[in-house]
Write an enzyme that holds these catalytic residues in place. Structure first.
Site, PDB file in Angstrom:
ATOM      1  N   ILE A  84       8.099   5.108   7.029  1.00  0.00           N
ATOM      2  CA  ILE A  84       8.386   4.745   5.632  1.00  0.00           C
ATOM      3  C   ILE A  84       7.208   5.197   4.769  1.00  0.00           C
ATOM      4  O   ILE A  84       6.046   4.980   5.129  1.00  0.00           O
ATOM      5  CB  ILE A  84       8.566   3.205   5.480  1.00  0.00           C
ATOM      6  CG1 ILE A  84       9.572   2.644   6.517  1.00  0.00           C
ATOM      7  CG2 ILE A  84       8.987   2.854   4.048  1.00  0.00           C
ATOM      8  CD1 ILE A  84      10.989   3.155   6.414  1.00  0.00           C
ATOM      9  N   LYS A 136       3.802  -5.552  17.376  1.00  0.00           N
ATOM     10  CA  LYS A 136       5.177  -5.417  16.868  1.00  0.00           C
ATOM     11  C   LYS A 136       6.205  -5.687  17.971  1.00  0.00           C
ATOM     12  O   LYS A 136       7.319  -6.138  17.682  1.00  0.00           O
ATOM     13  CB  LYS A 136       5.366  -4.032  16.247  1.00  0.00           C
ATOM     14  CG  LYS A 136       4.523  -3.817  14.981  1.00  0.00           C
ATOM     15  CD  LYS A 136       4.905  -4.800  13.887  1.00  0.00           C
ATOM     16  CE  LYS A 136       4.182  -4.536  12.587  1.00  0.00           C
ATOM     17  NZ  LYS A 136       4.603  -5.443  11.498  1.00  0.00           N
ATOM     18  N   SER A 192       8.527  -2.840  14.164  1.00  0.00           N
ATOM     19  CA  SER A 192       8.304  -1.399  13.934  1.00  0.00           C
ATOM     20  C   SER A 192       8.898  -0.605  15.091  1.00  0.00           C
ATOM     21  O   SER A 192       8.981  -1.103  16.223  1.00  0.00           O
ATOM     22  CB  SER A 192       6.804  -1.113  13.866  1.00  0.00           C
ATOM     23  OG  SER A 192       6.568   0.276  13.927  1.00  0.00           O
ATOM     24  N   ARG A 204       2.412  -4.907  -2.598  1.00  0.00           N
ATOM     25  CA  ARG A 204       2.580  -3.442  -2.646  1.00  0.00           C
ATOM     26  C   ARG A 204       3.412  -2.978  -1.449  1.00  0.00           C
ATOM     27  O   ARG A 204       3.775  -3.773  -0.581  1.00  0.00           O
ATOM     28  CB  ARG A 204       1.225  -2.724  -2.706  1.00  0.00           C
ATOM     29  CG  ARG A 204       0.338  -2.954  -1.501  1.00  0.00           C
ATOM     30  CD  ARG A 204      -1.029  -2.303  -1.716  1.00  0.00           C
ATOM     31  NE  ARG A 204      -1.913  -2.603  -0.626  1.00  0.00           N
ATOM     32  CZ  ARG A 204      -2.084  -1.820   0.441  1.00  0.00           C
ATOM     33  NH1 ARG A 204      -1.426  -0.685   0.538  1.00  0.00           N
ATOM     34  NH2 ARG A 204      -2.912  -2.163   1.405  1.00  0.00           N
ATOM     35  N   GLY A 230       2.541 -10.146   2.138  1.00  0.00           N
ATOM     36  CA  GLY A 230       2.171  -8.743   1.901  1.00  0.00           C
ATOM     37  C   GLY A 230       3.065  -8.148   0.828  1.00  0.00           C
ATOM     38  O   GLY A 230       3.406  -6.968   0.878  1.00  0.00           O
ATOM     39  N   TYR A 243      -1.249  -2.164  17.656  1.00  0.00           N
ATOM     40  CA  TYR A 243      -0.125  -2.299  16.708  1.00  0.00           C
ATOM     41  C   TYR A 243       1.213  -2.408  17.458  1.00  0.00           C
ATOM     42  O   TYR A 243       2.045  -3.267  17.145  1.00  0.00           O
ATOM     43  CB  TYR A 243      -0.131  -1.084  15.781  1.00  0.00           C
ATOM     44  CG  TYR A 243       0.911  -1.104  14.687  1.00  0.00           C
ATOM     45  CD1 TYR A 243       0.730  -1.873  13.531  1.00  0.00           C
ATOM     46  CD2 TYR A 243       2.065  -0.334  14.782  1.00  0.00           C
ATOM     47  CE1 TYR A 243       1.681  -1.870  12.518  1.00  0.00           C
ATOM     48  CE2 TYR A 243       3.020  -0.327  13.781  1.00  0.00           C
ATOM     49  CZ  TYR A 243       2.824  -1.092  12.644  1.00  0.00           C
ATOM     50  OH  TYR A 243       3.764  -1.087  11.636  1.00  0.00           O
ATOM     51  N   ASN A 291       6.264  -9.894   6.236  1.00  0.00           N
ATOM     52  CA  ASN A 291       6.082  -8.450   6.050  1.00  0.00           C
ATOM     53  C   ASN A 291       4.618  -8.011   6.166  1.00  0.00           C
ATOM     54  O   ASN A 291       4.354  -6.853   6.494  1.00  0.00           O
ATOM     55  CB  ASN A 291       6.640  -8.060   4.671  1.00  0.00           C
ATOM     56  CG  ASN A 291       6.189  -6.691   4.232  1.00  0.00           C
ATOM     57  OD1 ASN A 291       6.739  -5.673   4.673  1.00  0.00           O
ATOM     58  ND2 ASN A 291       5.153  -6.628   3.391  1.00  0.00           N
ATOM     59  N   VAL A 310      -2.367 -14.441   5.922  1.00  0.00           N
ATOM     60  CA  VAL A 310      -1.357 -15.009   6.828  1.00  0.00           C
ATOM     61  C   VAL A 310      -1.915 -15.382   8.203  1.00  0.00           C
ATOM     62  O   VAL A 310      -1.317 -16.176   8.923  1.00  0.00           O
ATOM     63  CB  VAL A 310      -0.136 -14.062   7.012  1.00  0.00           C
ATOM     64  CG1 VAL A 310       0.624 -13.903   5.708  1.00  0.00           C
ATOM     65  CG2 VAL A 310      -0.554 -12.717   7.583  1.00  0.00           C
TER      66      VAL A 310
HETATM   67  P1  NAP Z   1       0.957  -1.513   3.320  1.00  0.00           P
HETATM   68  O1  NAP Z   1       1.402  -0.524   2.277  1.00  0.00           O
HETATM   69  O2  NAP Z   1      -0.332  -1.291   4.009  1.00  0.00           O
HETATM   70  O3  NAP Z   1       1.004  -2.982   2.674  1.00  0.00           O
HETATM   71  C1  NAP Z   1       0.704  -4.102   3.468  1.00  0.00           C
HETATM   72  C2  NAP Z   1       0.532  -5.309   2.589  1.00  0.00           C
HETATM   73  O4  NAP Z   1       0.181  -6.413   3.447  1.00  0.00           O
HETATM   74  C3  NAP Z   1      -0.601  -5.152   1.571  1.00  0.00           C
HETATM   75  O5  NAP Z   1      -0.203  -5.700   0.341  1.00  0.00           O
HETATM   76  C4  NAP Z   1      -1.729  -5.939   2.208  1.00  0.00           C
HETATM   77  O6  NAP Z   1      -2.655  -6.506   1.298  1.00  0.00           O
HETATM   78  C5  NAP Z   1      -0.959  -7.061   2.879  1.00  0.00           C
HETATM   79  N1  NAP Z   1      -1.759  -7.744   3.898  1.00  0.00           N
HETATM   80  C6  NAP Z   1      -2.548  -7.185   4.857  1.00  0.00           C
HETATM   81  N2  NAP Z   1      -3.148  -8.137   5.585  1.00  0.00           N
HETATM   82  C7  NAP Z   1      -2.721  -9.331   5.086  1.00  0.00           C
HETATM   83  C8  NAP Z   1      -2.995 -10.679   5.412  1.00  0.00           C
HETATM   84  N3  NAP Z   1      -3.860 -11.008   6.404  1.00  0.00           N
HETATM   85  N4  NAP Z   1      -2.388 -11.657   4.699  1.00  0.00           N
HETATM   86  C9  NAP Z   1      -1.545 -11.352   3.680  1.00  0.00           C
HETATM   87  N5  NAP Z   1      -1.250 -10.090   3.313  1.00  0.00           N
HETATM   88  C10 NAP Z   1      -1.834  -9.085   4.014  1.00  0.00           C
HETATM   89  O7  NAP Z   1       2.059  -1.616   4.484  1.00  0.00           O
HETATM   90  P2  NAP Z   1       3.615  -1.245   4.449  1.00  0.00           P
HETATM   91  O8  NAP Z   1       3.769   0.158   4.874  1.00  0.00           O
HETATM   92  O9  NAP Z   1       4.202  -1.723   3.171  1.00  0.00           O
HETATM   93  O10 NAP Z   1       4.120  -2.146   5.672  1.00  0.00           O
HETATM   94  C11 NAP Z   1       4.759  -3.412   5.501  1.00  0.00           C
HETATM   95  C12 NAP Z   1       5.207  -3.912   6.862  1.00  0.00           C
HETATM   96  O11 NAP Z   1       6.108  -2.968   7.454  1.00  0.00           O
HETATM   97  C13 NAP Z   1       4.064  -4.081   7.875  1.00  0.00           C
HETATM   98  O12 NAP Z   1       4.306  -5.202   8.687  1.00  0.00           O
HETATM   99  C14 NAP Z   1       4.134  -2.821   8.693  1.00  0.00           C
HETATM  100  O13 NAP Z   1       3.571  -2.969   9.966  1.00  0.00           O
HETATM  101  C15 NAP Z   1       5.635  -2.597   8.744  1.00  0.00           C
HETATM  102  N6  NAP Z   1       6.002  -1.199   9.018  1.00  0.00           N
HETATM  103  C16 NAP Z   1       5.655  -0.196   8.173  1.00  0.00           C
HETATM  104  C17 NAP Z   1       6.022   1.120   8.489  1.00  0.00           C
HETATM  105  C18 NAP Z   1       5.686   2.278   7.596  1.00  0.00           C
HETATM  106  O14 NAP Z   1       6.005   3.429   7.994  1.00  0.00           O
HETATM  107  N7  NAP Z   1       5.080   2.101   6.444  1.00  0.00           N
HETATM  108  C19 NAP Z   1       6.742   1.379   9.656  1.00  0.00           C
HETATM  109  C20 NAP Z   1       7.064   0.319  10.491  1.00  0.00           C
HETATM  110  C21 NAP Z   1       6.712  -0.968  10.153  1.00  0.00           C
HETATM  111  P3  NAP Z   1      -3.920  -5.656   0.703  1.00  0.00           P
HETATM  112  O15 NAP Z   1      -3.373  -4.840  -0.420  1.00  0.00           O
HETATM  113  O16 NAP Z   1      -4.874  -6.709   0.235  1.00  0.00           O
HETATM  114  O17 NAP Z   1      -4.451  -4.831   1.832  1.00  0.00           O
END
Ligand code: NAP
Length: 252
Positions: free
Chosen positions: A188, A159, A142, A16, A13, A155, A90, A64
């Site tokens: 985030i 997690k 998370s 972005r 992931g 979710y 990630n 993944v």
């Molecule tokens: P995001 O902006 O939605 O980015 C997620 C990335 O994962 C995207 O590039 C997406 O690809 C990719 N992805 C989704 N499904 C996939 C798959 N099956 N195989 C490979 N790649 C895949 O999310 P984020 O906010 O950066 O979050 C990153 C991680 O941190 C996640 O595990 C999330 O649960 C965790 N997290 C985030 C927050 C927050 O507040 N943002 C808080 C706690 C935990 P596409 O562009 O093709 O969709």
């Protein structure tokens, strides 16, 4: 000073959001990067940006949740850079809705990417790490996996599963020089949280003791530490990066 020169790092992931922030940070510390993501164009664009900064990077299209993709991803890292030193699990998705309305497909999809995806990539990576007798694996959990969250039974379960998986892996792999840790981010600012209505977002940020949303860089700094020798006596740890949001009364 953290130095990741000649270390190879896979970031799932990574095209972005938090993943891209992690890739930029690890690249700046000298790591060779494998960016794995679903969207091929976006992944290639990210790799071009990383190369533009002078970092070595390759793009691998990967879902993944598919075992064969995970195996091909890790093989690509070994082939290109000659080792598999750092794996950052990630990639993650949300499909939020109240439990009473949740379709089984929404449950299955979130578990498949967040939990099964962490399993597939880790299992593929340790094939090389066990031979090397070294490796650092960092899983993204998370605050929702620790506290639970309304509308996120799928979710939160995924997690929380990542936390159990991290601890069990750490115990199994410690004697082979492989460390496994997780980071539990709070709120985030990424595309994942951009969809939350502004008034709710403001309330969430106000409930964070440090009074700001986290940034991908905040998570990337923690990943860099856990990936490096600076944390060589740390394994099976869940690191909260949440501005104090996990404290009782801190909210999230
Ligand atoms: P995001 O902006 O939605 O980015 C997620 C990335 O994962 C995207 O590039 C997406 O690809 C990719 N992805 C989704 N499904 C996939 C798959 N099956 N195989 C490979 N790649 C895949 O999310 P984020 O906010 O950066 O979050 C990153 C991680 O941190 C996640 O595990 C999330 O649960 C965790 N997290 C985030 C927050 C927050 O507040 N943002 C808080 C706690 C935990 P596409 O562009 O093709 O969709």
């Amino acid at each position: 000073m953290i130095d990741l020169k000649n270390k190879s790092a896979i970031v799932t992931g990574g095209a972005r959001g938090i993943g891209k922030g992690i890739a930029l940070k690890l690249g700046s510390l000298g790591a060779n990067l494998v960016i794995a993501d679903l969207n091929e164009e976006q992944t290639k664009a990210c790799v071009e940006e990383l190369k533009g900064k002078g970092y070595k990077a390759i793009a691998v299209k990967c879902d993944v949740s598919k075992e064969e993709d995970a195996v091909a991803l890790v093989d690509a890292c070994q082939k290109e850079f000659g080792s598999v030193d750092i794996l950052v699990n990630n990639a993650g998705i949300t499909k939020d809705t109240l439990l009473m309305r949740m379709k089984k497909e929404q449950w299955d999809a979130v578990i498949a990417v967040n939990l099964t995806g962490t399993f597939t990539c880790t299992q593929a990576a340790i094939k090389y790490m066990l031979k090397q007798k070294s490796g650092a694996i960092i899983n993204l959990s998370s605050i929702s996996g620790e506290n639970g969250n309304i509308g996120q039974t799928n979710y939160s379960a995924s997690k929380a599963g990542v936390i159990g998986f991290t601890k069990a892996c750490a115990l199994e792999l410690a004697s082979r020089g492989i460390r496994v840790n997780a980071i539990a981010p709070g709120f985030i600012a990424t595309d994942m949280t951009a969809a939350i209505p502004e008034n709710i977002k403001a309330g969430m940020i106000n409930a964070i003791p440090l009074k700001r949303a986290g940034l991908p860089e905040d998570i990337a700094n923690a990943v860099a530490f856990l990936a490096s020798d600076a944390s060589s006596f740390i394994t099976a740890h869940i690191l909260d990066v949440n501005g104090g949001g996990f404290l009782p009364g801190g909210g999230h």
